[in-house]
Motif scaffolding. Structure first.
Motif, PDB file in Angstrom:
ATOM      1  N   GLY A 105      23.663  39.805  50.851  1.00 56.90           N
ATOM      2  CA  GLY A 105      24.939  39.453  50.969  1.00 56.90           C
ATOM      3  C   GLY A 105      26.171  40.097  50.339  1.00 56.90           C
ATOM      4  O   GLY A 105      25.995  40.964  49.470  1.00 56.90           O
ATOM      5  N   TYR A 106      27.505  39.392  50.387  1.00 58.66           N
ATOM      6  CA  TYR A 106      28.443  39.891  49.607  1.00 58.66           C
ATOM      7  C   TYR A 106      28.392  39.339  48.251  1.00 58.66           C
ATOM      8  O   TYR A 106      28.072  37.965  48.013  1.00 58.66           O
ATOM      9  CB  TYR A 106      29.688  39.241  50.440  1.00 58.66           C
ATOM     10  N   PRO A 107      28.589  40.227  47.260  1.00 62.77           N
ATOM     11  CA  PRO A 107      28.593  39.636  45.783  1.00 62.77           C
ATOM     12  C   PRO A 107      29.618  38.510  45.546  1.00 62.77           C
ATOM     13  O   PRO A 107      30.567  38.601  46.118  1.00 62.77           O
ATOM     14  CB  PRO A 107      28.357  40.718  45.181  1.00 62.77           C
ATOM     15  N   GLU A 108      29.363  37.820  44.509  1.00 60.90           N
ATOM     16  CA  GLU A 108      30.509  36.934  44.349  1.00 60.90           C
ATOM     17  C   GLU A 108      31.846  37.415  43.972  1.00 60.90           C
ATOM     18  O   GLU A 108      31.570  38.564  43.004  1.00 60.90           O
ATOM     19  CB  GLU A 108      30.004  35.809  43.353  1.00 60.90           C
ATOM     20  N   ALA A 162      31.199  57.549  56.841  1.00 63.44           N
ATOM     21  CA  ALA A 162      31.735  56.849  55.499  1.00 63.44           C
ATOM     22  C   ALA A 162      32.158  58.187  54.748  1.00 63.44           C
ATOM     23  O   ALA A 162      31.635  59.153  54.716  1.00 63.44           O
ATOM     24  CB  ALA A 162      30.668  56.079  54.701  1.00 63.44           C
ATOM     25  N   ASP A 163      33.403  57.780  54.035  1.00 62.63           N
ATOM     26  CA  ASP A 163      33.714  58.833  53.094  1.00 62.63           C
ATOM     27  C   ASP A 163      33.843  58.207  51.526  1.00 62.63           C
ATOM     28  O   ASP A 163      33.563  57.423  51.434  1.00 62.63           O
ATOM     29  CB  ASP A 163      35.153  59.606  53.461  1.00 62.63           C
ATOM     30  N   GLU A 164      34.430  59.145  50.719  1.00 58.50           N
ATOM     31  CA  GLU A 164      34.199  58.446  49.226  1.00 58.50           C
ATOM     32  C   GLU A 164      35.117  57.301  48.985  1.00 58.50           C
ATOM     33  O   GLU A 164      34.859  56.442  47.986  1.00 58.50           O
ATOM     34  CB  GLU A 164      34.484  59.607  48.377  1.00 58.50           C
ATOM     35  N   TYR A 165      35.930  56.919  49.807  1.00 58.32           N
ATOM     36  CA  TYR A 165      36.790  55.805  49.871  1.00 58.32           C
ATOM     37  C   TYR A 165      36.050  54.453  50.349  1.00 58.32           C
ATOM     38  O   TYR A 165      36.783  53.405  49.983  1.00 58.32           O
ATOM     39  CB  TYR A 165      38.263  56.096  50.085  1.00 58.32           C
ATOM     40  N   ASP A 166      35.238  54.525  51.154  1.00 61.11           N
ATOM     41  CA  ASP A 166      34.492  53.282  51.779  1.00 61.11           C
ATOM     42  C   ASP A 166      33.547  52.884  50.916  1.00 61.11           C
ATOM     43  O   ASP A 166      32.943  53.528  49.668  1.00 61.11           O
ATOM     44  CB  ASP A 166      33.703  53.900  52.886  1.00 61.11           C
ATOM     45  N   ARG A 167      33.340  51.501  51.065  1.00 65.92           N
ATOM     46  CA  ARG A 167      32.400  50.672  50.116  1.00 65.92           C
ATOM     47  C   ARG A 167      31.670  49.554  50.767  1.00 65.92           C
ATOM     48  O   ARG A 167      32.100  49.031  51.703  1.00 65.92           O
ATOM     49  CB  ARG A 167      33.479  50.054  49.151  1.00 65.92           C
ATOM     50  N   ALA A 168      30.366  49.973  50.711  1.00 65.33           N
ATOM     51  CA  ALA A 168      29.333  48.884  51.498  1.00 65.33           C
ATOM     52  C   ALA A 168      29.534  47.637  50.795  1.00 65.33           C
ATOM     53  O   ALA A 168      29.647  47.610  49.736  1.00 65.33           O
ATOM     54  CB  ALA A 168      27.997  49.571  51.264  1.00 65.33           C
ATOM     55  N   LEU A 169      29.366  46.578  51.538  1.00 67.23           N
ATOM     56  CA  LEU A 169      29.731  45.179  51.153  1.00 67.23           C
ATOM     57  C   LEU A 169      28.483  44.226  50.702  1.00 67.23           C
ATOM     58  O   LEU A 169      28.696  43.815  49.894  1.00 67.23           O
ATOM     59  CB  LEU A 169      30.861  44.450  51.984  1.00 67.23           C
ATOM     60  N   GLN A 170      27.516  44.682  51.258  1.00 67.45           N
ATOM     61  CA  GLN A 170      26.336  43.679  50.982  1.00 67.45           C
ATOM     62  C   GLN A 170      25.599  44.253  49.949  1.00 67.45           C
ATOM     63  O   GLN A 170      25.223  45.552  49.924  1.00 67.45           O
ATOM     64  CB  GLN A 170      25.430  43.418  52.390  1.00 67.45           C
ATOM     65  N   ILE A 171      24.917  43.431  49.056  1.00 67.10           N
ATOM     66  CA  ILE A 171      23.846  43.790  48.239  1.00 67.10           C
ATOM     67  C   ILE A 171      22.732  43.132  48.286  1.00 67.10           C
ATOM     68  O   ILE A 171      22.594  42.027  48.775  1.00 67.10           O
ATOM     69  CB  ILE A 171      24.505  43.621  46.466  1.00 67.10           C
ATOM     70  N   PRO A 172      21.427  43.847  47.794  1.00 70.09           N
ATOM     71  CA  PRO A 172      20.348  42.946  47.791  1.00 70.09           C
ATOM     72  C   PRO A 172      20.347  41.562  47.050  1.00 70.09           C
ATOM     73  O   PRO A 172      20.723  41.884  45.820  1.00 70.09           O
ATOM     74  CB  PRO A 172      19.133  43.690  47.458  1.00 70.09           C
ATOM     75  N   LEU A 173      19.770  40.264  47.464  1.00 69.76           N
ATOM     76  CA  LEU A 173      19.728  39.225  46.589  1.00 69.76           C
ATOM     77  C   LEU A 173      18.292  38.613  46.371  1.00 69.76           C
ATOM     78  O   LEU A 173      18.140  38.158  45.240  1.00 69.76           O
ATOM     79  CB  LEU A 173      20.581  38.126  47.184  1.00 69.76           C
ATOM     80  N   VAL A 174      17.644  38.734  47.530  1.00 74.60           N
ATOM     81  CA  VAL A 174      16.234  38.067  47.373  1.00 74.60           C
ATOM     82  C   VAL A 174      15.164  39.017  48.172  1.00 74.60           C
ATOM     83  O   VAL A 174      15.805  39.575  49.460  1.00 74.60           O
ATOM     84  CB  VAL A 174      15.985  36.831  47.837  1.00 74.60           C
ATOM     85  N   LEU A 214      21.345  40.967  39.011  1.00 77.42           N
ATOM     86  CA  LEU A 214      22.375  40.534  39.818  1.00 77.42           C
ATOM     87  C   LEU A 214      23.584  40.335  38.910  1.00 77.42           C
ATOM     88  O   LEU A 214      23.744  40.090  37.878  1.00 77.42           O
ATOM     89  CB  LEU A 214      22.279  39.231  40.651  1.00 77.42           C
ATOM     90  N   PRO A 215      24.845  40.480  39.619  1.00 81.86           N
ATOM     91  CA  PRO A 215      26.024  40.324  38.907  1.00 81.86           C
ATOM     92  C   PRO A 215      26.098  39.118  38.418  1.00 81.86           C
ATOM     93  O   PRO A 215      25.854  37.965  38.808  1.00 81.86           O
ATOM     94  CB  PRO A 215      27.226  40.542  39.889  1.00 81.86           C
ATOM     95  N   THR A 216      26.936  39.118  37.081  1.00 78.62           N
ATOM     96  CA  THR A 216      27.270  37.674  36.379  1.00 78.62           C
ATOM     97  C   THR A 216      28.339  37.284  36.773  1.00 78.62           C
ATOM     98  O   THR A 216      29.202  37.647  37.640  1.00 78.62           O
ATOM     99  CB  THR A 216      27.357  37.855  34.751  1.00 78.62           C
ATOM    100  N   LEU A 217      28.711  36.013  36.337  1.00 76.49           N
ATOM    101  CA  LEU A 217      29.810  35.180  36.582  1.00 76.49           C
ATOM    102  C   LEU A 217      31.274  35.934  36.066  1.00 76.49           C
ATOM    103  O   LEU A 217      32.163  36.339  36.586  1.00 76.49           O
ATOM    104  CB  LEU A 217      30.055  33.699  35.919  1.00 76.49           C
ATOM    105  N   ASP A 218      31.078  36.579  34.970  1.00 76.49           N
ATOM    106  CA  ASP A 218      31.998  37.527  34.416  1.00 76.49           C
ATOM    107  C   ASP A 218      32.164  38.924  35.354  1.00 76.49           C
ATOM    108  O   ASP A 218      33.333  39.325  35.351  1.00 76.49           O
ATOM    109  CB  ASP A 218      32.015  37.913  33.196  1.00 76.49           C
ATOM    110  N   ASP A 219      30.948  39.393  35.767  1.00 79.76           N
ATOM    111  CA  ASP A 219      31.318  40.475  36.543  1.00 79.76           C
ATOM    112  C   ASP A 219      31.987  40.063  37.966  1.00 79.76           C
ATOM    113  O   ASP A 219      32.837  40.607  38.627  1.00 79.76           O
ATOM    114  CB  ASP A 219      29.780  40.853  37.323  1.00 79.76           C
ATOM    115  N   ALA A 220      31.798  38.766  38.636  1.00 80.18           N
ATOM    116  CA  ALA A 220      32.489  38.126  39.710  1.00 80.18           C
ATOM    117  C   ALA A 220      34.017  38.138  39.536  1.00 80.18           C
ATOM    118  O   ALA A 220      34.810  38.466  40.569  1.00 80.18           O
ATOM    119  CB  ALA A 220      31.891  36.862  40.159  1.00 80.18           C
ATOM    120  N   ARG A 221      34.322  37.588  38.421  1.00 80.78           N
ATOM    121  CA  ARG A 221      35.759  37.390  38.156  1.00 80.78           C
ATOM    122  C   ARG A 221      36.459  38.941  37.865  1.00 80.78           C
ATOM    123  O   ARG A 221      37.397  39.293  38.541  1.00 80.78           O
ATOM    124  CB  ARG A 221      35.971  36.998  36.472  1.00 80.78           C
ATOM    125  N   ALA A 222      35.726  40.005  37.648  1.00 78.74           N
ATOM    126  CA  ALA A 222      36.132  41.332  37.511  1.00 78.74           C
ATOM    127  C   ALA A 222      36.213  41.985  38.922  1.00 78.74           C
ATOM    128  O   ALA A 222      37.178  42.661  39.209  1.00 78.74           O
ATOM    129  CB  ALA A 222      35.311  42.177  36.498  1.00 78.74           C
TER     130      ALA A 222
END
Length: 432
Positions: A101-104, A375-387, A396-404
């Motif tokens: 899924g998309y990260p928070e 894809a080129d260097e400016y493209d970004r994949a949006l989903q990450i593994p969660l389970v 997994l990213p933290t709450l502070d990671d999500a803020r950033a």
């Protein structure tokens, strides 16, 4: 009649109709067919140009706790919700599939594949209500809070909506608001559970408790120190400011204005505080603020905002409108064709394209089994593994990671994407 035995997990947060499907699938032998479900929103709430993903970590915690104990099984048995065969299956339930899924803190747009759940039909379908109830609430709050944070233009916002929603929704709303850029919350349970900084001052009841405003101010300062925030609008604001500075001195931390035309009152308060030598005393305003009111106050001498009702209710959009749809069975794409509710079959992923300057230009959604976009260097994949195989992945990213992450994502939007006025989504979504 006694109260029912308390449940001990999130299992009964499922819906009756999900157990009806489960029972029927077990009966006809389709319960274990490999399936893919996707969470997405067909459209953004009216007037919104982007959405903010929030609640994913809470979803993962809830799925890990999704067990049918004796208490839940007893409830289902006593009410004859399902048959004995289904009860036995539920008693041994544990999700063993995969989730991406998309990260928070990530932005989403219409049809973004926000969450992908892969597993047997039965084990995945019973999660629908649980997943949607969390993501729809938290993402709605975070989307509203992000608009408010942008409108505040760097000035801190205190979340203070606990009295305006369900007691546990208030905790989740405090978390989602903090993720979206709010500085602090008044909700102590959110502080305990998520490590969010907490702040708060007195309400009018404390002022009315004392024989005079001065007596109330002296009591608060004696307990909290001169750096506290004094509520000055219980009676007359001008008199209240005079009294506050006289009692606390020029080192008074802040005053709070909670009613009236707060823009005009803040301007007058700043002039009065400066004339009294309290030039470093901050001005906090509250009282039915939303993103539009905050934006209107940008030119006023306001140092911080307190926001309650509007943020915990999504500021007019209390749900993100996300759905949980079956898109693949046994590797075969499936899709709903009902008018106004058409979905696209097949498991999907997405990348976000950017200019070399970092500005986002479009979101490309593609079927995993089909052509993968160049894809080129400016493209970004949006989903990450969660389970993976039922186990939450490590690191997994933290709450502070999500803020950033959200701060970076908002900077990447075209400037018109941050407008509060009605308009199209900030970037278009393109299906391959």
């Amino acid at each position: 009649m006694g109260s029912p035995e308390p449940v001990t997990s999130t299992a009964l947060l499922t819906d009756h109709y999900e157990l009806t499907m489960l029972s029927s699938a077990l009966a006809d032998g389709t319960a274990d067919r490999p399936c893919v479900f996707e969470v997405f929103a067909r459209r953004l709430p009216d007037g919104r140009r982007y959405g903010v993903v929030a609640g994913t970590a809470r979803v993962l915690d809830a799925i890990a706790d999704f067990k049918f104990t004796d208490a839940e099984i007893g409830q289902l048995e006593s009410t004859a919700v399902v048959d004995a065969n289904t009860l036995e299956w539920l008693a041994n339930y544990s999700f063993g599939g995969d989730i991406e899924g998309y990260p928070e803190g990530e932005l989403y747009f219409p049809n973004s594949p926000i969450l992908t759940v892969t597993g047997g039909f039965a084990e995945a379908v019973v999660l629908e209500t649980l997943v949607l109830s969390i993501l729809n609430h938290d993402s709605a709050v975070a989307s509203a809070a992000a608009r408010m944070s942008s409108a505040a233009h760097g000035r801190p916002i205190i979340e203070m909506g606990g009295r305006r929603t369900h007691e546990w929704a208030a905790v989740a709303a405090a978390r989602a608001s903090y993720l979206a850029g709010f500085a602090t919350t008044s909700n102590l349970e959110a502080g305990r559970r998520y490590g969010i900084p907490t702040r708060g001052t007195v309400a009018h009841a404390f002022m009315l408790l004392h024989n005079s405003e001065e007596e109330a101010f002296r009591a608060q300062i004696a307990n909290m120190g001169a750096d506290t925030t004094l509520l000055v609008d219980t009676y007359d604001i001008s008199t209240g400011i005079d009294t506050a500075v006289r009692v606390a001195g020029k080192e008074l931390g802040a005053i709070r204005i909670d009613s009236g035309d707060v823009g005009v009152l803040a301007r007058q308060a700043r002039e009065q505080l400066d004339s009294l030598g309290a030039k470093d005393t901050r001005i906090v305003v509250s009282g039915d603020l939303d993103e539009h009111a905050i934006a209107a106050l940008r030119a006023e001498p306001v140092d911080a905002y307190g926001v309650g009702t509007s943020v915990v209710t999504g500021s007019g959009a209390p749900t993100a409108g996300m759905v949980y749809k079956l898109v693949e069975v046994d590797g075969r794409p499936v899709a709903k064709r009902s008018a106004q509710k058409i979905s696209r079959g097949g498991r999907k992923a997405a990348i976000r394209r950017h200019k070399s300057t970092g500005t986002a230009v479009e979101e490309v959604i593609y079927t995993v089994d089909g052509p993968v976009p160049d894809a080129d260097e400016y493209d970004r994949a949006l989903q990450i593994p969660l389970v993976r195989a039922g186990q939450t992945v490590d690191d997994l990213p933290t709450l502070d990671d999500a803020r950033a992450r959200l701060r970076r994502a908002l900077v990447s939007l075209p400037w018109e994407g941050l407008k509060l006025s009605h308009g199209e989504p900030a970037i278009p979504t393109l299906f391959l």
